[in-house]
Scaffold this motif. Structure first.
Motif, PDB file in Angstrom:
ATOM      1  N   ALA A 138       2.304   1.587   8.471  1.00  0.00           N
ATOM      2  CA  ALA A 138       1.535   2.559   7.683  1.00  0.00           C
ATOM      3  C   ALA A 138       2.765   3.405   7.191  1.00  0.00           C
ATOM      4  CB  ALA A 138       0.613   3.357   8.814  1.00  0.00           C
ATOM      5  N   ASN A 139       3.815   3.941   7.885  1.00  0.00           N
ATOM      6  CA  ASN A 139       4.566   4.892   7.348  1.00  0.00           C
ATOM      7  C   ASN A 139       5.278   4.051   5.968  1.00  0.00           C
ATOM      8  OD1 ASN A 139       4.057   6.892   8.971  1.00  0.00           O
ATOM      9  ND2 ASN A 139       5.657   6.165  10.422  1.00  0.00           N
ATOM     10  N   MET A 140       5.685   3.030   5.951  1.00  0.00           N
ATOM     11  CA  MET A 140       6.595   2.348   5.044  1.00  0.00           C
ATOM     12  C   MET A 140       5.520   2.294   3.650  1.00  0.00           C
ATOM     13  SD  MET A 140       8.656  -1.106   5.232  1.00  0.00           S
ATOM     14  CE  MET A 140       9.879  -1.437   3.791  1.00  0.00           C
ATOM     15  N   LEU A 141       4.164   1.714   3.868  1.00  0.00           N
ATOM     16  CA  LEU A 141       3.304   1.647   3.024  1.00  0.00           C
ATOM     17  C   LEU A 141       2.897   3.381   2.351  1.00  0.00           C
ATOM     18  CD1 LEU A 141       0.695  -0.765   4.525  1.00  0.00           C
ATOM     19  CD2 LEU A 141       2.178  -1.128   2.565  1.00  0.00           C
ATOM     20  N   PHE A 142       3.010   4.062   3.112  1.00  0.00           N
ATOM     21  CA  PHE A 142       2.648   5.531   2.799  1.00  0.00           C
ATOM     22  C   PHE A 142       3.796   5.929   1.586  1.00  0.00           C
ATOM     23  CE2 PHE A 142       2.598  10.276   2.732  1.00  0.00           C
ATOM     24  CZ  PHE A 142       1.189  10.368   2.305  1.00  0.00           C
ATOM     25  N   ARG A 154      -5.404   7.659   8.763  1.00  0.00           N
ATOM     26  CA  ARG A 154      -5.407   6.473   7.734  1.00  0.00           C
ATOM     27  C   ARG A 154      -6.111   5.336   8.469  1.00  0.00           C
ATOM     28  NH1 ARG A 154      -1.021   9.660   6.372  1.00  0.00           N
ATOM     29  NH2 ARG A 154      -0.908  10.159   4.307  1.00  0.00           N
ATOM     30  N   GLU A 155      -6.310   4.440   7.726  1.00  0.00           N
ATOM     31  CA  GLU A 155      -6.938   3.061   8.320  1.00  0.00           C
ATOM     32  C   GLU A 155      -5.950   1.991   7.692  1.00  0.00           C
ATOM     33  OE1 GLU A 155     -10.977   0.932   7.815  1.00  0.00           O
ATOM     34  OE2 GLU A 155     -11.104   2.807   9.060  1.00  0.00           O
ATOM     35  N   LEU A 156      -5.174   1.157   8.680  1.00  0.00           N
ATOM     36  CA  LEU A 156      -4.535   0.094   8.304  1.00  0.00           C
ATOM     37  C   LEU A 156      -5.292  -1.399   8.536  1.00  0.00           C
ATOM     38  CD1 LEU A 156      -1.644  -0.598   7.616  1.00  0.00           C
ATOM     39  CD2 LEU A 156      -1.064  -0.888   9.928  1.00  0.00           C
ATOM     40  N   GLU A 157      -5.289  -2.109   7.209  1.00  0.00           N
ATOM     41  CA  GLU A 157      -5.880  -3.306   7.666  1.00  0.00           C
ATOM     42  C   GLU A 157      -4.687  -4.376   7.841  1.00  0.00           C
ATOM     43  OE1 GLU A 157      -9.068  -5.409   4.905  1.00  0.00           O
ATOM     44  OE2 GLU A 157      -7.083  -6.019   4.185  1.00  0.00           O
ATOM     45  N   VAL A 158      -4.997  -5.270   8.732  1.00  0.00           N
ATOM     46  CA  VAL A 158      -4.033  -6.343   9.046  1.00  0.00           C
ATOM     47  C   VAL A 158      -4.868  -7.555   9.033  1.00  0.00           C
ATOM     48  CG1 VAL A 158      -2.523  -7.228  10.957  1.00  0.00           C
ATOM     49  CG2 VAL A 158      -2.983  -4.729  10.880  1.00  0.00           C
ATOM     50  N   ALA A 159      -4.105  -8.560   8.038  1.00  0.00           N
ATOM     51  CA  ALA A 159      -4.263 -10.012   7.995  1.00  0.00           C
ATOM     52  C   ALA A 159      -3.358 -10.738   8.558  1.00  0.00           C
ATOM     53  CB  ALA A 159      -4.539 -10.192   6.485  1.00  0.00           C
ATOM     54  N   HIS A 206      -6.132   0.541   4.141  1.00  0.00           N
ATOM     55  CA  HIS A 206      -7.503   0.393   3.515  1.00  0.00           C
ATOM     56  C   HIS A 206      -7.852   1.799   3.346  1.00  0.00           C
ATOM     57  CE1 HIS A 206     -11.285  -1.464   2.957  1.00  0.00           C
ATOM     58  NE2 HIS A 206     -11.812  -0.630   4.029  1.00  0.00           N
ATOM     59  N   LYS A 207      -7.496   3.099   4.064  1.00  0.00           N
ATOM     60  CA  LYS A 207      -7.893   4.134   3.768  1.00  0.00           C
ATOM     61  C   LYS A 207      -6.862   5.055   3.924  1.00  0.00           C
ATOM     62  CE  LYS A 207     -12.818   3.586   5.249  1.00  0.00           C
ATOM     63  NZ  LYS A 207     -14.029   4.077   6.250  1.00  0.00           N
ATOM     64  N   GLY A 208      -6.591   6.064   2.888  1.00  0.00           N
ATOM     65  CA  GLY A 208      -5.556   7.130   3.133  1.00  0.00           C
ATOM     66  C   GLY A 208      -4.262   6.486   2.326  1.00  0.00           C
ATOM     67  N   GLY A 209      -4.335   5.536   1.643  1.00  0.00           N
ATOM     68  CA  GLY A 209      -3.199   5.176   0.841  1.00  0.00           C
ATOM     69  C   GLY A 209      -3.376   4.375  -0.368  1.00  0.00           C
ATOM     70  N   HIS A 210      -2.648   3.521  -0.830  1.00  0.00           N
ATOM     71  CA  HIS A 210      -2.783   2.709  -1.946  1.00  0.00           C
ATOM     72  C   HIS A 210      -3.413   1.230  -1.538  1.00  0.00           C
ATOM     73  CE1 HIS A 210      -2.654   0.813  -5.785  1.00  0.00           C
ATOM     74  NE2 HIS A 210      -2.220   2.134  -6.395  1.00  0.00           N
ATOM     75  N   PRO A 211      -4.508   0.832  -1.768  1.00  0.00           N
ATOM     76  CA  PRO A 211      -4.905  -0.535  -1.288  1.00  0.00           C
ATOM     77  C   PRO A 211      -4.545  -1.571  -1.712  1.00  0.00           C
ATOM     78  CG  PRO A 211      -6.682   0.554  -2.499  1.00  0.00           C
ATOM     79  CD  PRO A 211      -5.544   1.601  -2.677  1.00  0.00           C
ATOM     80  N   GLN A 212      -3.814  -1.517  -2.919  1.00  0.00           N
ATOM     81  CA  GLN A 212      -3.114  -2.742  -3.802  1.00  0.00           C
ATOM     82  C   GLN A 212      -1.520  -2.916  -3.335  1.00  0.00           C
ATOM     83  OE1 GLN A 212      -4.115  -1.577  -7.770  1.00  0.00           O
ATOM     84  NE2 GLN A 212      -5.881  -3.231  -7.556  1.00  0.00           N
ATOM     85  N   LEU A 213      -1.045  -2.011  -2.457  1.00  0.00           N
ATOM     86  CA  LEU A 213       0.106  -2.141  -1.828  1.00  0.00           C
ATOM     87  C   LEU A 213       0.210  -2.918  -0.407  1.00  0.00           C
ATOM     88  CD1 LEU A 213       1.966   0.955  -2.666  1.00  0.00           C
ATOM     89  CD2 LEU A 213       2.483  -0.963  -3.770  1.00  0.00           C
ATOM     90  N   VAL A 214       0.806  -3.857  -0.344  1.00  0.00           N
ATOM     91  CA  VAL A 214       0.648  -4.968   0.757  1.00  0.00           C
ATOM     92  C   VAL A 214       2.166  -5.329   1.222  1.00  0.00           C
ATOM     93  CG1 VAL A 214      -0.118  -7.215   1.553  1.00  0.00           C
ATOM     94  CG2 VAL A 214      -1.382  -6.158  -0.380  1.00  0.00           C
ATOM     95  N   LEU A 215       2.258  -4.938   2.347  1.00  0.00           N
ATOM     96  CA  LEU A 215       3.673  -5.155   3.092  1.00  0.00           C
ATOM     97  C   LEU A 215       3.326  -6.730   4.071  1.00  0.00           C
ATOM     98  CD1 LEU A 215       6.378  -3.704   4.108  1.00  0.00           C
ATOM     99  CD2 LEU A 215       5.243  -3.134   6.134  1.00  0.00           C
ATOM    100  N   VAL A 216       4.181  -7.424   3.886  1.00  0.00           N
ATOM    101  CA  VAL A 216       4.261  -8.726   4.627  1.00  0.00           C
ATOM    102  C   VAL A 216       5.346  -8.796   5.271  1.00  0.00           C
ATOM    103  CG1 VAL A 216       4.017 -11.295   4.024  1.00  0.00           C
ATOM    104  CG2 VAL A 216       3.117  -9.699   2.373  1.00  0.00           C
ATOM    105  N   HIS A 217       5.167  -9.406   6.678  1.00  0.00           N
ATOM    106  CA  HIS A 217       6.205  -9.517   7.562  1.00  0.00           C
ATOM    107  C   HIS A 217       5.829 -11.041   8.273  1.00  0.00           C
ATOM    108  CE1 HIS A 217       7.972  -8.810  11.692  1.00  0.00           C
ATOM    109  NE2 HIS A 217       8.985  -8.765  11.074  1.00  0.00           N
ATOM    110  N   TYR A 218       7.090 -11.542   8.520  1.00  0.00           N
ATOM    111  CA  TYR A 218       7.135 -12.931   9.060  1.00  0.00           C
ATOM    112  C   TYR A 218       8.033 -12.887  10.528  1.00  0.00           C
ATOM    113  CZ  TYR A 218       5.534 -14.889   4.296  1.00  0.00           C
ATOM    114  OH  TYR A 218       4.908 -15.104   3.363  1.00  0.00           O
ATOM    115  N   SER A 219       7.086 -13.400  11.306  1.00  0.00           N
ATOM    116  CA  SER A 219       7.627 -13.454  12.712  1.00  0.00           C
ATOM    117  C   SER A 219       7.298 -14.853  13.542  1.00  0.00           C
ATOM    118  CB  SER A 219       7.136 -12.212  13.645  1.00  0.00           C
ATOM    119  OG  SER A 219       5.857 -12.229  13.650  1.00  0.00           O
TER     120      SER A 219
END
Length: 339
Positions: free
Chosen positions: A31-35, A93-98, A123-136
């Protein structure tokens, strides 16, 4: 289980900086990084690319006009992507995780489906079109034999020639066209370029110069950064608040605009001062007067002076005569001075 089919190849907009490898990313860090990315994305154009066969721990920052669209990354997934939302940063803020699990790369050394991908967006409190992708990774499961050598995209991938583009801010939608190296690389636009391309190139040069200055100041002020290294994109620090980073980005942008505007004004005034400079007049200061008129005024003043002197002499004579009359009437002779 649902298996994906070969999808149409469409490049995606990616933040150009490298975020390094991180085995784990917490919800608060994401969330911090997306903001913070809301500010950095206004000054940095995104590049078109394909995400293909990413490594474990790799992170991407993407701009997706439709965040719900499938993301083809060269990995075949043996599970469906699940979405859920979580409150972060004390519920502000509200973070959506897929999340999708049990992936593998076909025709590779993968012998089990152990890959996992998470896509984060505010999803709320930021820019909804910025997506952070992480692989683990997750505990592995067996690969379905019929899918082991079944790729999810056609190879080789096509070459991308589309220029980078700004995705938000005042320059959203502006493309950054590359300019060849040579005498024009220093910053002056080439002759014959259209006005829009000239403005875009000047903005790009100004931003590159400002980023280089920021890297030099950061390298000089910190002993832990080696020669040739640079600070990189926004960090995943827990103790760094999003508000502080937002103020820093805004300050950097304001400094760049301030310097650019003053350089333009300096150029304008320098040309105005030197190009239209007129020679000083050689006319003497007394040449604006009429000699005859001055002589007439002098003669009149001399007459007035003589008249005043005559009146003063007349008054003096009258005063002496009055004193003689007073002495005669009193009967006393004037005192004589003896030496």
């Amino acid at each position: 289980m649902a298996f994906q089919q070969i999808q149409q190849e469409t490049p995606i907009l990616k933040y150009p900086e490298d975020f390094g490898h991180h085995p784990n990313v917490s919800l608060e860090n994401a969330a911090n990084m997306l903001f913070r990315a809301i500010q950095t994305s206004q000054n940095q154009p995104y590049t078109w690319t394909f995400i293909d066969k990413p490594q474990e721990g790799q992170i991407y920052l993407l701009f997706m006009p439709n965040p719900a669209q499938p993301l083809n990354d060269g990995i075949r997934w043996q599970d469906q992507e699940n979405r859920y939302t979580m409150p972060v940063q004390r519920g502000t803020r509200e973070l959506e995780v897929a999340e999708v699990k049990y992936g593998f790369i076909p025709n590779s050394q993968d012998t089990a489906a152990w890959r996992m991908r998470r896509r984060y967006r505010l999803h709320k409190g930021g820019h909804p079109q910025l997506v952070l992708v992480h692989y683990s990774r997750v505990p592995p499961i067996q690969i379905v034999p019929s899918l082991l050598n079944n790729p999810v995209r056609h190879y080789p991938l096509r070459q991308i020639t589309d220029p980078p583009i700004y995705v938000m801010g005042d320059r959203a939608g502006h493309k950054v066209f590359p300019h060849p190296a040579g005498p024009h690389q220093g910053g002056m636009p080439q002759v014959g370029m259209n006005p829009q391309a000239m403005i875009t190139q000047q903005n790009s040069n100004m931003e590159a110069l400002e980023r280089r200055r920021e890297r030099e100041r950061t390298r000089d002020g910190s002993g832990g950064v080696g020669v040739g290294q640079r600070p990189g994109p926004p960090r995943l620090d827990d103790d760094e608040s999003a508000d502080e980073s937002e103020m820093l980005s805004t300050r950097t942008l304001a400094i760049a605009r301030y310097r650019r505007n003053h350089e333009l004004m300096e150029e304008v005034f320098r040309r105005a001062a030197f190009d239209s400079k007129k020679p000083l007049s050689s006319k003497r200061i007394y040449e604006g007067f009429d000699k005859a008129e001055l002589e007439a005024k002098i003669a009149k003043l001399q007459d007035d002076v003589r008249a005043l002197q005559a009146k003063a002499a007349e008054r003096q004579a009258q005063k002496v005569a009055a004193d003689d009359v007073i002495v005669t009437a009193s009967g006393h002779a004037p005192m004589e001075l003896t030496t």
